[in-house]
Design a protein around this motif. Structure first.
Motif, mmCIF file in Angstrom:
data_model
loop_
_atom_site.group_PDB
_atom_site.id
_atom_site.type_symbol
_atom_site.label_atom_id
_atom_site.label_comp_id
_atom_site.label_asym_id
_atom_site.label_seq_id
_atom_site.Cartn_x
_atom_site.Cartn_y
_atom_site.Cartn_z
ATOM 1 N N LEU A 215 -12.692 9.838 -55.092
ATOM 2 C CA LEU A 215 -12.256 8.445 -54.913
ATOM 3 C C LEU A 215 -13.448 7.507 -54.785
ATOM 4 O O LEU A 215 -13.430 6.388 -55.319
ATOM 5 C CB LEU A 215 -11.344 8.330 -53.686
ATOM 6 C CG LEU A 215 -9.970 8.976 -53.824
ATOM 7 C CD1 LEU A 215 -9.233 8.948 -52.498
ATOM 8 C CD2 LEU A 215 -9.163 8.299 -54.908
ATOM 9 N N PHE A 216 -14.493 7.963 -54.093
ATOM 10 C CA PHE A 216 -15.687 7.124 -53.974
ATOM 11 C C PHE A 216 -16.339 6.922 -55.342
ATOM 12 O O PHE A 216 -16.716 5.804 -55.693
ATOM 13 C CB PHE A 216 -16.694 7.742 -53.001
ATOM 14 C CG PHE A 216 -18.004 7.018 -52.977
ATOM 15 C CD1 PHE A 216 -18.105 5.773 -52.391
ATOM 16 C CD2 PHE A 216 -19.129 7.556 -53.572
ATOM 17 C CE1 PHE A 216 -19.307 5.072 -52.377
ATOM 18 C CE2 PHE A 216 -20.325 6.872 -53.567
ATOM 19 C CZ PHE A 216 -20.417 5.631 -52.970
ATOM 20 N N LEU A 217 -16.463 8.006 -56.111
ATOM 21 C CA LEU A 217 -17.071 7.879 -57.439
ATOM 22 C C LEU A 217 -16.252 6.973 -58.350
ATOM 23 O O LEU A 217 -16.807 6.158 -59.088
ATOM 24 C CB LEU A 217 -17.242 9.256 -58.077
ATOM 25 C CG LEU A 217 -18.322 10.129 -57.458
ATOM 26 C CD1 LEU A 217 -18.313 11.499 -58.096
ATOM 27 C CD2 LEU A 217 -19.687 9.475 -57.612
ATOM 28 N N LEU A 218 -14.932 7.096 -58.295
ATOM 29 C CA LEU A 218 -14.084 6.222 -59.095
ATOM 30 C C LEU A 218 -14.174 4.767 -58.636
ATOM 31 O O LEU A 218 -14.124 3.853 -59.459
ATOM 32 C CB LEU A 218 -12.631 6.707 -59.045
ATOM 33 C CG LEU A 218 -12.346 8.016 -59.773
ATOM 34 C CD1 LEU A 218 -10.901 8.445 -59.549
ATOM 35 C CD2 LEU A 218 -12.653 7.892 -61.252
ATOM 36 N N SER A 219 -14.322 4.564 -57.343
ATOM 37 C CA SER A 219 -14.445 3.189 -56.839
ATOM 38 C C SER A 219 -15.744 2.545 -57.295
ATOM 39 O O SER A 219 -15.833 1.316 -57.372
ATOM 40 C CB SER A 219 -14.346 3.163 -55.318
ATOM 41 O OG SER A 219 -15.553 3.617 -54.728
ATOM 42 N N CYS A 220 -16.741 3.356 -57.609
ATOM 43 C CA CYS A 220 -18.017 2.803 -58.085
ATOM 44 C C CYS A 220 -17.888 2.180 -59.469
ATOM 45 O O CYS A 220 -18.762 1.420 -59.884
ATOM 46 C CB CYS A 220 -19.092 3.889 -58.094
ATOM 47 S SG CYS A 220 -19.588 4.365 -56.432
ATOM 48 N N LEU A 221 -16.821 2.507 -60.193
ATOM 49 C CA LEU A 221 -16.578 1.884 -61.486
ATOM 50 C C LEU A 221 -16.081 0.450 -61.338
ATOM 51 O O LEU A 221 -16.138 -0.326 -62.280
ATOM 52 C CB LEU A 221 -15.560 2.702 -62.283
ATOM 53 C CG LEU A 221 -15.988 4.135 -62.617
ATOM 54 C CD1 LEU A 221 -14.832 4.875 -63.277
ATOM 55 C CD2 LEU A 221 -17.222 4.144 -63.492
ATOM 56 N N LEU A 222 -15.585 0.110 -60.158
ATOM 57 C CA LEU A 222 -15.091 -1.231 -59.880
ATOM 58 C C LEU A 222 -16.210 -2.078 -59.275
ATOM 59 O O LEU A 222 -17.117 -1.545 -58.628
ATOM 60 C CB LEU A 222 -13.915 -1.172 -58.903
ATOM 61 C CG LEU A 222 -12.710 -0.359 -59.351
ATOM 62 C CD1 LEU A 222 -11.735 -0.198 -58.200
ATOM 63 C CD2 LEU A 222 -12.047 -1.013 -60.540
ATOM 64 N N PRO A 223 -16.152 -3.382 -59.473
ATOM 65 C CA PRO A 223 -17.168 -4.223 -58.831
ATOM 66 C C PRO A 223 -16.961 -4.261 -57.321
ATOM 67 O O PRO A 223 -15.825 -4.234 -56.835
ATOM 68 C CB PRO A 223 -16.945 -5.603 -59.462
ATOM 69 C CG PRO A 223 -15.544 -5.575 -59.960
ATOM 70 C CD PRO A 223 -15.227 -4.141 -60.292
ATOM 71 N N GLY A 224 -18.054 -4.277 -56.600
ATOM 72 C CA GLY A 224 -17.958 -4.339 -55.148
ATOM 73 C C GLY A 224 -19.159 -3.700 -54.478
ATOM 74 O O GLY A 224 -20.032 -3.132 -55.135
ATOM 75 N N PRO A 225 -19.200 -3.767 -53.164
ATOM 76 C CA PRO A 225 -20.367 -3.297 -52.406
ATOM 77 C C PRO A 225 -20.259 -1.835 -51.949
ATOM 78 O O PRO A 225 -20.614 -1.503 -50.828
ATOM 79 C CB PRO A 225 -20.366 -4.238 -51.204
ATOM 80 C CG PRO A 225 -18.907 -4.463 -50.957
ATOM 81 C CD PRO A 225 -18.282 -4.534 -52.329
ATOM 82 N N GLN A 226 -19.757 -0.934 -52.801
ATOM 83 C CA GLN A 226 -19.533 0.446 -52.388
ATOM 84 C C GLN A 226 -20.809 1.128 -51.903
ATOM 85 O O GLN A 226 -20.799 1.808 -50.872
ATOM 86 C CB GLN A 226 -18.940 1.275 -53.543
ATOM 87 C CG GLN A 226 -17.550 0.879 -53.907
ATOM 88 C CD GLN A 226 -17.503 -0.255 -54.928
ATOM 89 O OE1 GLN A 226 -18.432 -1.010 -55.085
ATOM 90 N NE2 GLN A 226 -16.390 -0.372 -55.613
#
Length: 63
Positions: A38-49
């Motif tokens: 989920l963290f890796l997939l969230s990195c595809l989205l813009p944001g401050p991950q």
């Protein structure tokens, strides 16, 4: 009345980099691989991950 709240910490065993994902997985009773995915997939989205990950690395205590 007993509190069943679990504390968030970075475990010494079962972690890959800093233990943030492994700690979140233990806290929310999820498999660590799912939290990492989920963290890796969230990195595809813009944001401050990455900034949040580094901040949690510093703030969340080690086991």
């Amino acid at each position: 009345m007993a509190s069943s709240a679990r504390r968030l910490y970075r475990p010494r065993h079962g972690r890959w980099i800093a233990g943030v994902c492994a700690g979140l997985a233990q806290r929310f009773n999820m498999p660590a691989w799912l939290v990492r995915l989920l963290f890796l997939l969230s990195c595809l989205l813009p944001g401050p991950q990455f900034i949040v990950y580094i901040a949690m690395w510093v703030i969340v205590p080690e086991e």
